[in-house]
Design a protein around this motif. Sequence first.
Motif, PDB file in Angstrom:
ATOM      1  N   SER A  21       8.473-105.342   1.815  1.00  0.00           N
ATOM      2  CA  SER A  21       7.231-104.844   1.220  1.00  0.00           C
ATOM      3  C   SER A  21       6.218-105.944   0.961  1.00  0.00           C
ATOM      4  N   ALA A  46       6.263 -97.538  -1.508  1.00  0.00           N
ATOM      5  CA  ALA A  46       7.730 -97.578  -1.621  1.00  0.00           C
ATOM      6  C   ALA A  46       8.094 -97.616  -3.104  1.00  0.00           C
ATOM      7  N   PHE A  74       9.277 -93.026  -0.005  1.00  0.00           N
ATOM      8  CA  PHE A  74       8.224 -93.646   0.800  1.00  0.00           C
ATOM      9  C   PHE A  74       7.399 -92.544   1.445  1.00  0.00           C
ATOM     10  N   VAL A 118       9.459 -98.709   5.475  1.00  0.00           N
ATOM     11  CA  VAL A 118       8.544 -99.239   4.458  1.00  0.00           C
ATOM     12  C   VAL A 118       7.235 -99.689   5.116  1.00  0.00           C
ATOM     13  N   SER A 121       5.250 -96.642   6.003  1.00  0.00           N
ATOM     14  CA  SER A 121       4.708 -96.067   4.783  1.00  0.00           C
ATOM     15  C   SER A 121       3.470 -96.848   4.333  1.00  0.00           C
TER      16      SER A 121
END
Length: 136
Positions: A21, A46, A74, A118, A121
């Motif tokens: 992330s 996330a 997510f 992630v 997302s």
Amino acid sequence: MPRTPRIEPSGEVVARVASSSLALPDAYEEDAWTGVRWRVRNKTFAHVLVAQEGYTSAYRDMTGVAEPTTVLTFRSSGDELLALSHAGPPFYKPPWSPAAVGMVLDGDTDWDEVAELVTESYRFCAPQRLRRQLER
């Protein structure tokens, strides 16, 4: 009767999600009402938390699983959203957002897949200028 204290996700799980992330442009980490979430601007892309008895949880409501379970939520869209929503375990479809997907994180988790999900997302939530930075 006193409420059971919240269980927070393990440091190892948080660190694994954070490594993917926080590598994304302008992404940041913050404590959520429970667990930890990663955001770009004001959008969460996330969120890791522990679904546990005594607290509202889409995962617990949908599965009936009573033991504490670490989950990642997510965002997704298009064919990926459709596929993940119908894939079954470890995935589930929280009812609170049409673009949300949940995933159980456990000893069988494919962390490369988590990193990809992630990142996708993030693409869903980030402004176009930041999404373009991923294409360089």
